[in-house]
Design a protein around this motif. Structure first.
Motif, PDB file in Angstrom:
ATOM      1  N   SER A 292      50.094 -30.761 -86.864  1.00 20.99           N
ATOM      2  CA  SER A 292      50.970 -29.834 -86.152  1.00 20.99           C
ATOM      3  C   SER A 292      50.577 -28.398 -86.480  1.00 20.99           C
ATOM      4  N   VAL A 293      50.270 -27.603 -85.429  1.00 20.66           N
ATOM      5  CA  VAL A 293      49.844 -26.216 -85.606  1.00 20.66           C
ATOM      6  C   VAL A 293      50.539 -25.356 -84.566  1.00 20.66           C
ATOM      7  N   VAL A 294      51.010 -24.185 -84.956  1.00 20.06           N
ATOM      8  CA  VAL A 294      51.625 -23.236 -84.021  1.00 20.06           C
ATOM      9  C   VAL A 294      50.558 -22.238 -83.574  1.00 20.06           C
ATOM     10  N   PHE A 295      50.407 -22.138 -82.260  1.00 22.21           N
ATOM     11  CA  PHE A 295      49.409 -21.251 -81.662  1.00 22.21           C
ATOM     12  C   PHE A 295      50.111 -20.041 -81.043  1.00 22.21           C
ATOM     13  N   ALA A 296      49.617 -18.852 -81.341  1.00 21.55           N
ATOM     14  CA  ALA A 296      50.136 -17.615 -80.751  1.00 21.55           C
ATOM     15  C   ALA A 296      49.248 -17.242 -79.577  1.00 21.55           C
ATOM     16  N   GLY A 297      49.718 -17.512 -78.365  1.00 26.44           N
ATOM     17  CA  GLY A 297      48.910 -17.302 -77.167  1.00 26.44           C
ATOM     18  C   GLY A 297      49.452 -16.181 -76.302  1.00 26.44           C
ATOM     19  N   ILE A 298      48.719 -15.924 -75.224  1.00 22.72           N
ATOM     20  CA  ILE A 298      49.106 -14.927 -74.234  1.00 22.72           C
ATOM     21  C   ILE A 298      49.066 -15.588 -72.866  1.00 22.72           C
ATOM     22  N   GLU A 299      50.174 -15.543 -72.153  1.00 21.13           N
ATOM     23  CA  GLU A 299      50.243 -16.043 -70.783  1.00 21.13           C
ATOM     24  C   GLU A 299      50.555 -14.872 -69.867  1.00 21.13           C
ATOM     25  N   TYR A 353      43.739 -37.791 -80.254  1.00 18.59           N
ATOM     26  CA  TYR A 353      44.773 -37.474 -79.274  1.00 18.59           C
ATOM     27  C   TYR A 353      45.238 -36.040 -79.517  1.00 18.59           C
ATOM     28  N   LEU A 354      45.320 -35.259 -78.442  1.00 18.88           N
ATOM     29  CA  LEU A 354      45.760 -33.862 -78.546  1.00 18.88           C
ATOM     30  C   LEU A 354      46.817 -33.605 -77.485  1.00 18.88           C
ATOM     31  N   ASN A 355      47.884 -32.917 -77.877  1.00 20.97           N
ATOM     32  CA  ASN A 355      48.995 -32.674 -76.965  1.00 20.97           C
ATOM     33  C   ASN A 355      49.564 -31.275 -77.206  1.00 20.97           C
ATOM     34  N   VAL A 356      49.936 -30.608 -76.105  1.00 20.64           N
ATOM     35  CA  VAL A 356      50.671 -29.347 -76.189  1.00 20.64           C
ATOM     36  C   VAL A 356      52.143 -29.676 -75.998  1.00 20.64           C
ATOM     37  N   ALA A 357      52.961 -29.415 -77.002  1.00 24.76           N
ATOM     38  CA  ALA A 357      54.370 -29.811 -76.965  1.00 24.76           C
ATOM     39  C   ALA A 357      55.120 -29.060 -75.874  1.00 24.76           C
ATOM     40  N   GLY A 358      56.069 -29.750 -75.254  1.00 23.34           N
ATOM     41  CA  GLY A 358      56.920 -29.127 -74.254  1.00 23.34           C
ATOM     42  C   GLY A 358      56.405 -29.175 -72.842  1.00 23.34           C
ATOM     43  N   GLY A 359      55.234 -29.799 -72.596  1.00 22.29           N
ATOM     44  CA  GLY A 359      54.700 -29.873 -71.249  1.00 22.29           C
ATOM     45  C   GLY A 359      53.981 -28.626 -70.794  1.00 22.29           C
ATOM     46  N   LEU A 360      53.710 -27.698 -71.697  1.00 22.12           N
ATOM     47  CA  LEU A 360      53.006 -26.466 -71.353  1.00 22.12           C
ATOM     48  C   LEU A 360      51.518 -26.739 -71.209  1.00 22.12           C
ATOM     49  N   ARG A 361      50.856 -25.975 -70.326  1.00 23.26           N
ATOM     50  CA  ARG A 361      49.406 -26.077 -70.157  1.00 23.26           C
ATOM     51  C   ARG A 361      48.759 -24.784 -70.659  1.00 23.26           C
ATOM     52  N   ILE A 362      47.808 -24.928 -71.566  1.00 23.71           N
ATOM     53  CA  ILE A 362      47.123 -23.785 -72.155  1.00 23.71           C
ATOM     54  C   ILE A 362      45.688 -23.776 -71.648  1.00 23.71           C
ATOM     55  N   SER A 363      45.213 -22.613 -71.208  1.00 29.35           N
ATOM     56  CA  SER A 363      43.848 -22.521 -70.685  1.00 29.35           C
ATOM     57  C   SER A 363      42.993 -21.485 -71.400  1.00 29.35           C
ATOM     58  N   GLU A 364      43.596 -20.602 -72.174  1.00 27.12           N
ATOM     59  CA  GLU A 364      42.797 -19.529 -72.776  1.00 27.12           C
ATOM     60  C   GLU A 364      41.972 -20.038 -73.953  1.00 27.12           C
ATOM     61  N   PRO A 365      40.746 -19.518 -74.131  1.00 29.11           N
ATOM     62  CA  PRO A 365      39.890 -19.957 -75.243  1.00 29.11           C
ATOM     63  C   PRO A 365      40.386 -19.527 -76.614  1.00 29.11           C
ATOM     64  N   VAL A 404      42.035 -11.111 -77.250  1.00 29.29           N
ATOM     65  CA  VAL A 404      42.730  -9.919 -76.754  1.00 29.29           C
ATOM     66  C   VAL A 404      44.194  -9.934 -77.198  1.00 29.29           C
ATOM     67  N   GLN A 405      44.793  -8.747 -77.196  1.00 29.92           N
ATOM     68  CA  GLN A 405      46.214  -8.540 -77.485  1.00 29.92           C
ATOM     69  C   GLN A 405      46.638  -9.169 -78.819  1.00 29.92           C
ATOM     70  N   THR A 406      45.829  -8.935 -79.841  1.00 30.21           N
ATOM     71  CA  THR A 406      46.158  -9.467 -81.161  1.00 30.21           C
ATOM     72  C   THR A 406      47.495  -8.937 -81.679  1.00 30.21           C
ATOM     73  N   GLU A 407      47.726  -7.649 -81.473  1.00 30.45           N
ATOM     74  CA  GLU A 407      48.962  -7.045 -81.974  1.00 30.45           C
ATOM     75  C   GLU A 407      50.192  -7.702 -81.349  1.00 30.45           C
ATOM     76  N   ASN A 408      50.139  -7.952 -80.030  1.00 31.48           N
ATOM     77  CA  ASN A 408      51.296  -8.560 -79.357  1.00 31.48           C
ATOM     78  C   ASN A 408      51.543  -9.981 -79.870  1.00 31.48           C
ATOM     79  N   ARG A 409      50.478 -10.714 -80.138  1.00 32.49           N
ATOM     80  CA  ARG A 409      50.633 -12.073 -80.680  1.00 32.49           C
ATOM     81  C   ARG A 409      51.316 -12.032 -82.045  1.00 32.49           C
ATOM     82  N   LEU A 410      50.880 -11.109 -82.883  1.00 28.85           N
ATOM     83  CA  LEU A 410      51.440 -11.027 -84.223  1.00 28.85           C
ATOM     84  C   LEU A 410      52.899 -10.569 -84.202  1.00 28.85           C
ATOM     85  N   LYS A 411      53.228  -9.636 -83.297  1.00 31.51           N
ATOM     86  CA  LYS A 411      54.609  -9.170 -83.208  1.00 31.51           C
ATOM     87  C   LYS A 411      55.539 -10.298 -82.756  1.00 31.51           C
TER      88      LYS A 411
END
Length: 457
Positions: A292-299, A353-365, A404-411
């Motif tokens: 289990s890992v928490v990812f800080a992404g940008i959508e 097996y890999l899954n994104v919890a909550g049914g979300l789809r992630i596309s960013e690298p 990109v947008q590292t500051e926004n992810r951290l905030k």
């Protein structure tokens, strides 16, 4: 010189230089029809000798006011539209069957009608009584939305021209039938002609037209690709049937940012907007567990935290299984190869097996490092700290690249109570008050830092 292609398959849109009984592209029979190309030569000759009107030319410095917008009053919908509905625009909304497209648009129609717009909702899939029944369930019967059930495009355009609405919703474009096109409703020719007529009508009469589109099993909007080029905005309504979350994603928007998303929750009274998606997607996260890992992404323009879950188990078959939900399966294969080649972490003989919890789809690298951390955590049966977020892009050499947008992810991570972050090395050190940053240059160094020195195999 290549010969003009003048025969087109009405099912798949493939073009051919001569007629045949069977389409070589899709295999359908008796679907190839002739389409006469424009004759060569000067414009006046090819158009029957008639001269057109000269165009009014402007330069790039010409200042024109921004198009006026009307807000729906639903923050998530207005965000995806780029600030509201634009007059004289054409929108295409696609999504899986039963995902909630008609519910979303009926609620949006009611909101726009309450804000003073004249709205007409035309259903080609349901009767008027069925739409009214849905409106009663959603509590929208008092909204001044005008309703019709029709599939004949000529009748629809005549009605819209007489009524002069501000917004027309067509549900769906695959059910529309243009009587000047000799093919069945839903065929490529019908969808293309109907979309062209509706888009042209919207521009000419200054109304906004929203068209609902079916999707194929691959998830793309059914019909010719040219339909997506005709319209101003293309929205996809995504979600898993087993989850209550729904994502409205803009993949094209001439009046706002593309790739913006709006998050909704399906309830007994329709779709409710979610103002803090990160907290919602992490609300069901339990105690720290391996994989289990928490990812800080940008959508789009919004930072969003979500949970990656990985499971690694011995494979009972000679061909190990690779199953992924909510992420790109090809990128998962790349991460597994980099872990084995650059870090000595092998997954031979193991199901992944890999899954994104909550049914979300992630596309960013930028999710590469979070996926790698989840995989190694599951393989080593070692849980990561629960207060840590991870993000970063992985190259084939094993190096970690900034995102990109590292500051926004951290905030966003700090706002939700996380105290540390693991990320690639930055040219200029990012900072977030109260957040401990652990930077690393390559994937091998990350694996050694977090899980200790590893040996191949």
């Amino acid at each position: 010189m290549a010969k003009d292609l003048s025969y087109v398959c009405s099912e798949c849109g493939a073009a051919f230089s001569k007629w045949s009984g069977r389409c070589d592209a899709c295999g359908a029979w008796n679907t190839i029809t002739e389409e006469k190309p424009l004759s060569a030569g000067p414009a006046s000759k090819s158009l029957g000798g008639k001269r057109g009107q000269a165009l009014t030319l402007t330069d790039l410095a010409t200042e024109e006011p921004d198009p006026p917008r009307t807000e729906a009053g639903v923050a998530e919908l207005d965000r995806v539209l780029g600030g509201g509905l634009v007059k004289a625009s054409a929108l295409l909304v696609g999504g899986d069957p039963g995902i909630g497209k008609s519910t979303l648009l009926l609620q949006a129609a009611a909101r726009f009608a309450r804000n003073g717009l004249k709205v007409i909702y035309v259903s080609g899939e349901e009767s008027a009584a069925q739409v009214q029944m849905r409106a009663r369930r959603l509590g929208l019967t008092e909204s001044p939305v005008q309703l019709a059930a029709e599939t004949n495009l000529r009748n629809i355009l005549t009605t819209l021209e007489a009524e002069k609405p501000d917004l027309a919703i067509i549900d769906s474009i695959q059910t529309m039938w243009a009587d000047n096109v000799d093919s069945a409703p839903g065929s490529v020719s019908q969808v293309r002609a109907s979309a062209h007529e509706l888009t042209t009508f919207a521009k000419r009469h200054g109304i906004a037209v929203v068209m609902v589109g079916h999707v194929t099993k691959e998830g793309a909007i059914a019909g010719p690709r040219v339909v997506e080029h005709m319209v101003d905005t293309v929205l996809y309504f995504e979600g898993e049937r087993g989850h209550q979350f729904r994502i409205l994603r803009a993949v094209k928007n001439r009046f706002g940012p593309a790739d913006e998303i709006g998050v909704f929750e399906m309830t007994g009274k329709g779709l409710a907007e979610v103002k803090n998606p990160s907290a919602l997607f992490l609300s069901e996260r339990g105690k720290p567990a391996p994989g289990s890992v928490v990812f800080a992404g940008i959508e789009g323009t919004r930072p969003m935290l979500c949970e990656f879950q990985a499971l690694v188990a011995p494979s009972p078959t000679a061909q190990p299984r690779r199953s992924v939900v909510g992420w790109d399966g090809g990128r998962l294969a790349m991460i597994l190869a980099v872990l084995e080649a650059r870090c000595g972490v092998t997954f031979t003989g193991l199901d992944v097996y890999l899954n994104v919890a909550g049914g979300l789809r992630i596309s960013e690298p930028g999710a590469d490092l979070a996926v790698a951390a989840a995989l190694v955590s599951a393989r080593e049966d070692a849980a990561l700290p629960p207060d840590c977020v991870i993000f970063g892009e992985i190259s084939l050499s094993g190096a970690l690249r900034p995102v990109v947008q590292t500051e926004n992810r951290l905030k966003e991570a700090q706002k939700l109570g996380f105290t540390s972050a693991i990320l690639p090395e930055l040219p200029k050190r990012a900072s977030a008050a109260g957040l401990s940053l652990r930077e690393t240059a390559d994937l091998a160094g990350f694996v050694e830092q977090v899980f200790g020195p590893r040996q191949a195999g």
